[in-house]
Scaffold this active site. Structure first.
Site, PDB file in Angstrom:
ATOM      1  CE  LYS A  19      -8.643  -8.495   6.144  1.00 29.95           C
ATOM      2  NZ  LYS A  19     -10.003  -8.943   6.180  1.00 29.95           N
TER       3      LYS A  19
ATOM      4  CE  LYS B  14     -10.582  -6.071   1.994  1.00 33.48           C
ATOM      5  NZ  LYS B  14     -11.444  -5.622   3.084  1.00 33.48           N
TER       6      LYS B  14
HETATM    7  S1  IVH Z   1     -12.712  -4.219  -5.015  1.00 35.39           S
HETATM    8  C1  IVH Z   1     -14.951  -7.335  -7.094  1.00 35.39           C
HETATM    9  N1  IVH Z   1     -11.107  -2.444  -3.968  1.00 35.39           N
HETATM   10  O1  IVH Z   1     -13.239  -4.745   0.627  1.00 35.39           O
HETATM   11  C2  IVH Z   1     -14.206  -6.282  -6.421  1.00 35.39           C
HETATM   12  N2  IVH Z   1     -12.678  -3.481  -2.548  1.00 35.39           N
HETATM   13  O2  IVH Z   1     -13.363  -7.641   1.201  1.00 35.39           O
HETATM   14  C3  IVH Z   1     -14.887  -5.775  -5.230  1.00 35.39           C
HETATM   15  N3  IVH Z   1     -12.647  -2.645  -0.251  1.00 35.39           N
HETATM   16  O3  IVH Z   1     -16.460  -5.382  -0.550  1.00 35.39           O
HETATM   17  C4  IVH Z   1     -14.166  -4.929  -4.364  1.00 35.39           C
HETATM   18  N4  IVH Z   1     -11.051  -1.175  -0.538  1.00 35.39           N
HETATM   19  O4  IVH Z   1     -15.972  -3.138   0.675  1.00 35.39           O
HETATM   20  C5  IVH Z   1     -12.107  -3.308  -3.750  1.00 35.39           C
HETATM   21  N5  IVH Z   1      -9.664  -0.802  -3.211  1.00 35.39           N
HETATM   22  C6  IVH Z   1     -10.644  -1.663  -2.974  1.00 35.39           C
HETATM   23  C7  IVH Z   1     -11.238  -1.792  -1.711  1.00 35.39           C
HETATM   24  C8  IVH Z   1     -12.257  -2.726  -1.538  1.00 35.39           C
HETATM   25  C9  IVH Z   1     -11.903  -1.689   0.324  1.00 35.39           C
HETATM   26  C10 IVH Z   1     -13.672  -3.429   0.450  1.00 35.39           C
HETATM   27  C11 IVH Z   1     -14.995  -3.527  -0.263  1.00 35.39           C
HETATM   28  C12 IVH Z   1     -15.146  -4.977  -0.569  1.00 35.39           C
HETATM   29  C13 IVH Z   1     -14.333  -5.604   0.502  1.00 35.39           C
HETATM   30  C14 IVH Z   1     -13.895  -6.983   0.117  1.00 35.39           C
END
Ligand code: IVH
Length: 715
Positions: free
Chosen positions: A340, A137
């Site tokens: 997390k 993430k």
């Molecule tokens: S998927 C519906 N994949 O985390 C799916 N998000 O807390 C939407 N983020 O808004 C997001 N790495 O800004 C996804 N590998 C990843 C990610 C990721 C960082 C962020 C992104 C998202 C937030 C959610």
């Protein structure tokens, strides 16, 4: 033991429950307001008021209360909102499909619950194996980039999830993002989504550059962490500013598409890669919920060495047909979860506040903590930044405080926990009005050139202050100044304590003073070899270039580049000293001569005047000159291919270090700059070159590989 409810206990319970509910209602109201304020600070001004962990805790509390009292969910509930509404500075862009967020999991149980929910929803047998992708993430900010017929046509921030800000011109400056999709198989219309971020090294360099700029009389615009730096850099009205920022991108999702292009998340990631997007190389396809934990542990282990921030692992159910069936609830999909990492935080007692004096006399309050382990490292000291921060956070000696360590930055005190503010509690911290040094100089609050008060408090004792003296000597012997081997903070402190040195010139006097060297031998157990090494280290630096000499003096606002400019401008030591003395005496011609030098402004003129206006500084410089042979400045050559040209190095160099490349270019009469502009003549780009390369292409600037550059300068 259960008890049958009597009418009376039933009434009592009802009353208790309604009191509880009332409290919950009020707490939810407070949480909504508080979280809205945090969202605003975070999304629109890129300046968070609280740490992520504090924010998450508030969000979690909100979710708990809502789960307990579903009828109390407010229309403006933070759980229904993703971020702040778009800022008015950018045009609004409606997303083709909403940019939803993710639910968080904080434990293995949360992850298991996520998988069970999906399994139940899909009515899968309990022995059916689930396939996931697990992706780091990335801790940056998400962007949605629309391509039509393979061409980038628009880009937007997430905003409130439904509409974001139009950042097309800014996104176009990111080298990681293709303007045209490569390969084949892309839908005619697609919104590619991913994270814009800044790496640790780039973040540090950016902040250092921001600070250096502030040195010239501007307020510093340093960023609290890489994510804010990325957000601040992307949301620039002037895209050429964005272009100069080291922004990177990882693609991991998509929004509206005109046709399906994959059947699984994993396949989709491979497609994004072939179209020219960076996809995080640590993303993995994982079979079974149990296997996710190992991926989590592995990424947590790798986290400190990645070079960019990640704050967890995102698990996505791999099959896209399942994703579609699962859909979303509220603001988050049912098919993905963010596991997390625990914030590297801990509680401890603030046992004291020390005031540290920097080389230029700036006073920094340092928290003395009861030692505590934060993310595997024992922390005893943490920064409190400045007097204003102490007041804002209202931290007091004796408080239990929350301490956070993020990456390799200095640990921070976030604030007091449950502080006792009764009459018997600790008193507010009184920032000293005198420097803690023996001189006890009055502490002044610094103002900028424009007369605006800053947060910096300064000791005015300069070299007479023993604390500043140590810092000054440390700077003097440091690598880019005199670079004296075997002489570091420990030795300098010892020599100061023993009265062997007091000022820089004493270092050179010490090397030939047998009586003093004997003292080191007898009192401090220096052996013959280490003494010989020390003397050799000092003697090796008696000959020095004027550039290093000037830099080593530690005049405020005179960094390495300015030192080179001054050295070249004055030519040799005698002319430099004579010029500076006239500047200090207020001679208008001398001041104008200094001001006219390239990249020298009012701040340097004032700093030089202040430095040479002090008698003890002048004596120090003369004493040093008597000990040294200071070589005249190397004048820039005019007879080379690159003489007079402005060069920018970007990306990784493989044959030379950056320092070597810069020194070589300067020796040949070129100017080396950190950013690409119309004035740039040549960009030398190595692997991994980013936005600078793109700007160079847009401005039509010559771009050379490292080999081509070497061929040019060695011919
Ligand atoms: S998927 C519906 N994949 O985390 C799916 N998000 O807390 C939407 N983020 O808004 C997001 N790495 O800004 C996804 N590998 C990843 C990610 C990721 C960082 C962020 C992104 C998202 C937030 C959610």
């Amino acid at each position: 033991m259960s008890r049958a409810p009597t009418p009376q206990t039933g009434l009592q319970e009802a009353a208790e429950e309604s009191a509880l509910k009332n409290e919950a209602r009020m707490e939810l109201e407070r949480l909504a307001a508080e979280l809205a304020a945090h969202d605003l600070a975070y999304h629109q001004s890129d300046r968070p008021l609280v740490s992520d962990a504090e924010y998450d805790a508030l969000k979690r509390r909100n979710a708990e209360l809502e789960a307990q009292f579903p009828d109390l969910v407010r229309a403006d509930s933070p759980s229904l909102r993703v971020g702040a509404a778009p800022s008015a500075q950018f045009a609004e862009v409606r997303h083709g499909t909403p940019m939803i967020s993710l639910d968080n999991a904080f434990s293995e149980d949360d992850v298991a619950a996520f998988a069970d929910r999906a399994r139940r929803f899909l009515k899968l047998a309990s022995d059916e194996t689930l396939l996931f992708t697990a992706e780091p993430k990335i801790d940056g900010l998400s962007a949605s980039i629309r391509y039509e017929k393979g061409r980038l046509v628009q880009a937007a921030t997430r905003g409130d999830g439904r509409a974001g800000e139009d950042i097309t011109r800014n996104i176009l400056t990111l080298a990681d993002i293709p303007h045209r999709l490569a390969g084949a198989g892309w839908p005619e219309r697609i919104e590619v989504r991913g994270e814009v971020y800044i790496g640790h090294a780039d973040f540090a360099a950016l902040n250092a550059a921001q600070e250096a700029e502030a040195g010239a009389g501007k307020a510093p615009r340093t960023y609290a962490n890489p994510r804010n730096a990325a957000a601040g850099s992307l949301r620039q009205i002037d895209p050429t500013v964005t272009a100069r920022r080291p922004l990177r991108f990882f693609a991991y999702a998509w929004g509206e598409i005109s046709a399906p292009f994959a059947t699984s998340q994993w396949e989709a990631l491979q497609a994004l890669k072939t179209w020219g997007f960076p996809v995080n190389p640590l993303s993995r396809q994982v079979e079974g919920v149990e296997a996710l934990q190992a991926v989590y542990a592995d990424l947590e282990r790798q986290r400190p060495n990645l070079g960019y921030d990640i704050d967890g692992v995102v698990y996505k159910l791999d099959r896209l047909d399942w994703q579609e069936r699962l859909g979303a609830v509220g603001r988050a999909p049912r098919w993905a979860v963010a596991h997390k990492f625990p914030a590297e935080q801990a509680q401890t007692v603030l046992e004291g506040i020390d005031i540290q004096v920097g080389r230029t006399g700036s006073l920094t309050p340092v928290a003395k903590l009861r030692p505590v382990t934060v993310g595997g490292v024992v922390v005893k000291n943490a920064t409190l930044h400045n007097a204003d921060e102490i007041a804002r956070k209202d931290v007091r000696i004796g408080d239990t405080v929350l301490v956070q360590r993020a990456g390799d930055v200095i640990p921070q005190v976030l604030g007091p926990l449950d502080p006792d503010r009764s009459d018997t509690g600790p008193a507010a911290f009184d920032f000293p009005s005198e420097c803690p040094c023996p001189l006890k100089t009055p502490v002044t609050r610094e103002t900028t050139g424009a007369g605006v008060e800053t947060v910096v408090r300064r000791c005015t004792g300069e070299f007479a202050c023993p604390f500043q003296r140590l810092e000054h000597l440390k700077h003097f012997v440091s690598r880019r100044a005199f670079d004296i081997e075997g002489l570091g903070e420990k030795q300098l402190q010892l020599f100061l304590d023993e009265g062997l040195i007091a000022e820089p010139a004493d270092i050179f006097r010490l090397a030939k003073d047998e009586a003093k060297l004997n003292l080191l031998r007898e009192r401090d157990g220096y052996g013959e070899v280490s003494l010989a090494n020390l003397v050799a280290g000092i003697e090796a630096r008696r000959g020095v270039g004027l550039e290093r000499f000037i830099y080593a003096l530690g005049i405020r606002h005179v960094g390495e580049t300015t030192a080179v400019t001054l050295a070249r401008g004055y030519g040799d030591l005698d002319r430099f000293i004579a010029g500076m003395e006239r500047v200090a005496a207020g001679d208008e011609d001398a001041r104008a001569e200094l001001d006219d030098l390239d990249q020298v402004g009012a701040a340097v003129v004032e700093a030089a005047a202040a430095f040479f206006g002090e008698g003890h500084n002048r004596l120090q410089v003369e004493a040093l000159a008597a000990e040294l042979q200071v070589a005249p400045a190397e004048q820039p050559r005019t007879d080379t291919e690159v003489a007079g040209k402005t060069i920018v190095f970007t990306g990784a160099l493989e044959r030379l270090t950056r320092d070597e490349a810069k020194a070589q270019a300067e020796r040949l009469g070129a100017k080396v700059s950190g950013s690409v502009s119309k004035k740039t003549d040549i960009v030398v780009a190595g692997p991994g070159a980013g936005s600078k390369l793109k700007v160079a292409a847009e401005l039509g600037i010559t771009v050379l590989t490292e080999d081509e550059w070497l061929a040019l300068v060695q011919s």
